[in-house]
Design a protein around this motif. Structure first.
Motif: not given
Length: 113
Positions: A37-58
């Motif tokens: 219950r404590i871990i999930v919200p920050p993990t969601t933010s990290q997953y979304l940041n990883l997806t959005k910041n992966s323009s180099l991965a293109v």
């Protein structure tokens, strides 16, 4: 992960040990359900940041997508459509991650009466 596990009160594990539960069972049945219950919200933010910041991965990880965009750009000269394809792929990844993690967060949340 560590912060979520440390966020669970130590008295919870002491009570479980006093009942005779082994360390693995204490972690599995008492600490982890409360820590999630404590871990999930920050993990969601990290997953979304990883997806959005992966323009180099293109350029590195998605050569098929880039080749389709480059082919479209070179043959038709329409850069807006190629960029729209890239944006829609990123948007669909972000929305899929967000929907799943929000569903999971609601699933493990405490239900008030």
């Amino acid at each position: 992960m560590r912060g979520g596990i440390l966020g669970v009160d130590y008295g919870q594990s002491e009570a479980a040990h006093s009942l005779g539960l082994r360390r693995v069972r204490v972690l599995r049945f008492i600490i982890l359900p409360q820590a999630l219950r404590i871990i999930v919200p920050p993990t969601t933010s990290q997953y979304l940041n990883l997806t959005k910041n992966s323009s180099l991965a293109v350029a590195i990880g998605y050569p098929d997508l880039v080749s389709v965009g480059n082919t479209t750009l070179n043959q038709t000269g329409q850069a807006i459509e190629a960029v729209t394809i890239f944006m829609s792929v990123y948007l669909s990844f972000s929305l899929a991650i967000s929907v799943f993690m929000n569903w999971y967060n609601r699933h493990i949340a405490l239900v008030e009466r």
